[in-house]
Design a protein around this motif. Structure first.
Motif, mmCIF file in Angstrom:
data_model
loop_
_atom_site.group_PDB
_atom_site.id
_atom_site.type_symbol
_atom_site.label_atom_id
_atom_site.label_comp_id
_atom_site.label_asym_id
_atom_site.label_seq_id
_atom_site.Cartn_x
_atom_site.Cartn_y
_atom_site.Cartn_z
ATOM 1 N N LEU A 63 0.855 -1.190 0.000
ATOM 2 C CA LEU A 63 0.000 0.000 0.000
ATOM 3 C C LEU A 63 0.890 1.239 0.000
ATOM 4 C CD1 LEU A 63 -2.449 -1.853 0.888
ATOM 5 C CD2 LEU A 63 -3.163 0.081 2.262
ATOM 6 N N PRO A 64 0.607 2.201 -0.855
ATOM 7 C CA PRO A 64 1.456 3.401 -0.871
ATOM 8 C C PRO A 64 1.494 4.062 0.511
ATOM 9 C CG PRO A 64 -0.086 3.412 -2.695
ATOM 10 C CD PRO A 64 -0.475 2.274 -1.828
ATOM 11 N N ALA A 65 2.670 4.533 0.903
ATOM 12 C CA ALA A 65 2.831 5.116 2.241
ATOM 13 C C ALA A 65 1.843 6.257 2.472
ATOM 14 C CB ALA A 65 4.267 5.593 2.414
ATOM 15 N N LEU B 43 -1.092 6.517 1.487
ATOM 16 C CA LEU B 43 -2.460 6.009 1.622
ATOM 17 C C LEU B 43 -2.615 5.111 2.843
ATOM 18 C CD1 LEU B 43 -5.126 5.772 -0.164
ATOM 19 C CD2 LEU B 43 -4.141 3.659 -1.037
ATOM 20 N N ARG B 44 -1.489 4.533 3.247
ATOM 21 C CA ARG B 44 -1.506 3.459 4.237
ATOM 22 C C ARG B 44 -2.267 3.794 5.519
ATOM 23 N NH1 ARG B 44 4.176 2.416 6.001
ATOM 24 N NH2 ARG B 44 3.749 4.380 7.056
#
Lengths: 270, 326
Positions: B121-123, B125-126
């Motif tokens: 998951l992109p940081a 967005l996480r």
């Protein structure tokens, strides 16, 4: 929803960083880790100092190397495999392997953390021996000493990766590791130089990267040290070569082992 | 054109071999799946029912890339699970549930963060996504507590949260409400329905018939490693003789034939019940009723008990599984 076929790109680096972070969190959360990482090095330092007391001008280095390696061996090598064993016990091996990240990157993160905590153990040994003797050890080349110390950690880690693969392969890996622990510890020269062992054990010892690296470390830090006849340079070459072989082997072994456990269906066994 | 299936299997077999005894010389072989053919369409909740040891978890693990089939083919989201599991993993979620499978000494949030990173998951967005799933499963207040302090139900919710963290297109739920109190189980079912509204396809295994009846559009019944029936709930009811079930007890065994020929009877099952037989009659129409059974048996039966009810999935399940066992 993600567009089909275009899931989040998995970053190997982030996975390894997440694994380091998890290791740190578990270390902090679990007081049992204090024993191998903080208390054991103190005991190893005290005992090693008493054992080599008065044996030449470099006896402090012998004490530090012996106790330090013993401490780091436990942290770096044993700890790395054991963490995978714990994944089996917790039941987290299945969800971790079900994630898109190849498991070897998770193992790498754990090893990195274990290297750090192993170095802390080594530093504690150093502090204990210095405090006990009341003097700084005579090291011929301090820079080389530190560099080789770190290098030994890398070689230990390379064996740790292979051991972790065993833990993925079978739940009996802990049993195998426990049997081999002392033989490995003595056989690679952690406590005393391998050259003191019977000649026929040497070829077996040389299969393991730490044997070469430890011999090089002693050559680099103890003037007049008599290890393998080929000397410091070839020790370094041997260590680099065997470590490279181990790391390449680890990549292949992990790929094969991950496939194997899916074939035999033993991931949930513990 | 029918939509491309989300899951399609052909002849899936799975054999487990293990060794035991002194020096592991004794070899045992268990055939957990014996040729499973299955098709699951996008956007549906597909239920897999079966007794313990039927092979439900084995099939779930094969479809979710945790196990390889011994033979046969399985395509999930168009990907061959045996050939390219790595490509499939980011697109599916798996909830195995239970007390294990979580890092107990750290918090739920940290557990989710770890798996969010493993799923890439992109940081940016996480953390938002973690909060979103914590809210969704109702664990927000306990998110920073250690998992070892959690109840069974809370752990189950955390399993679910992890399963949906990366927004999978297909979610495998292996007995998601087992061990949950009724309120938590109801919340879980509600969550499952809401996931379907979001476009997620659900593959559900369960022991709870009412749960399957309430949630699933289509079902398959697995017994001894084989699919013994697969259809909608209504279709399965028809398969075992119809929507109406009349149970009768307290008549003479010799009178069974009289009931057998009653109009509307689709299927008759008998079982020993104390000293006499208990009869279960199934019917699709409205001709068979408790009254018609009573009338056929006459009035000289002081112990006669006749009960009419709707055929439920449990009846279907028991009929088919027992038939297979016999």
């Amino acid at each position: 929803m993600n567009a089909p076929g275009h899931p989040f790109a998995v970053s190997r680096f982030r996975s390894t960083a997440a694994s380091v972070r998890l290791s740190v969190l578990q270390f902090v959360a679990d007081p049992q880790w204090l024993i191998p990482s903080m208390i054991a090095p103190v005991i190893f330092g005290i005992v090693a100092y008493q054992l080599v007391l008065g044996s030449g001008p470099y006896f402090l280095v012998y004490a530090i190397l012996g106790a330090g390696m013993m401490s780091m061996w436990g942290q770096t090598l044993y700890g790395s495999g054991w963490a995978t064993g714990q994944d089996r016990v917790f039941g987290t091996l299945e969800p971790t392997l079900q994630a898109p990240t190849p498991y070897v990157y998770v193992v790498l993160g754990r090893i990195l953390w274990n290297v750090v905590s192993g170095l802390v153990g080594g530093a504690i040994v150093y502090a204990v021996v210095v405090a006990e003797s009341g003097q700084l050890p005579a090291v011929a080349n301090p820079v080389l000493f530190v560099a080789m110390f770190l290098f030994v950690m890398v070689t230990l880690a390379s064996v740790g990766v292979i051991l972790s693969a065993f833990y993925v392969y079978t739940r009996f890996a802990g049993f195998i590791q426990n049997i081999g622990e002392f033989a490995f510890y003595v056989g690679t020269g952690c406590m005393f130089p391998v050259i003191f062992l019977p000649w026929w054990t040497n070829p077996i010892s040389l299969v393991f990267p730490p044997t070469w690296a430890l011999d090089a470390l002693r050559y680099g830090s103890i003037p007049g040290y008599q290890g393998f006849a080929w000397g410091f340079g070839w020790d370094v070459v041997g260590a680099v070569a065997t470590t490279a072989v181990y790391l390449v082997l680890a990549g292949l072994v992990f790929h094969r082992v991950e496939r194997h456990v899916l074939e035999v269906g033993t991931l949930a066994d513990y | 054109m029918p939509p491309d299936p989300v899951i399609e299997t052909r002849g899936i077999r799975r054999v487990f071999e293990s060794r035991k005894g002194f020096l592991f010389t004794e070899k045992t072989r268990t055939e957990a799946l014996r040729g499973v053919d299955l098709r699951v369409d996008p956007g549906e909740i597909f239920g897999l029912l079966g007794p313990n040891g039927a092979g439900k978890t084995t099939l779930t693990k094969i479809l979710s890339t945790l196990l390889l089939p011994t033979s046969g083919e399985a395509h999930v989201l168009g990907i061959d699970v045996a050939r390219d599991p790595q490509a499939l993993r980011p697109r599916i979620g798996l909830v195995l549930g239970g007390e294990r499978g979580l890092y107990n000494r750290i918090s739920a949030r940290e557990n989710l963060r770890y798996f969010a990173d493993l799923f890439g998951l992109p940081a940016s967005l996480r953390d938002r996504r973690i909060q979103e799933v914590l809210d969704r499963v109702g664990l927000t207040e306990a998110a920073d507590r250690r998992v070892e302090e959690y109840s069974r139900g809370m752990k189950q919710k955390l399993h679910l949260a992890r399963g949906i963290l990366h927004r999978p297109e297909l979610l495998f739920l292996d007995e998601p409400t087992i061990g949950l109190d009724p309120k938590s189980a109801r919340e879980t079912r509600k969550l499952v329905r809401s996931l379907v509204s979001d476009g997620v396809t659900i593959f559900l295994t369960t022991h709870y018939m009412f749960e399957a009846e309430e949630l699933c559009q289509r079902l398959a019944i697995l017994s001894k490693g084989k699919i013994v029936a697969r259809d909608t709930v209504a279709g399965l009811r028809r398969l075992v003789g119809g929507d109406t079930t009349v149970e009768a007890y307290g008549f003479e065994d010799s009178e069974i034939d009289r009931l057998r020929h009653l109009p509307g009877v689709g299927r008759i099952l008998t079982e020993e019940f104390g000293p006499r037989l208990r009869l279960t009659l199934r019917s699709s129409g409205s001709e068979l009723t408790a009254e018609s059974v009573r009338a056929a048996l006459g009035s000289a039966h002081p112990d006669l008990m006749v009960r009419e009810r709707r055929t439920v999935l449990e009846d279907v399940y028991l009929d088919l599984v027992e038939e297979e066992a016999a």
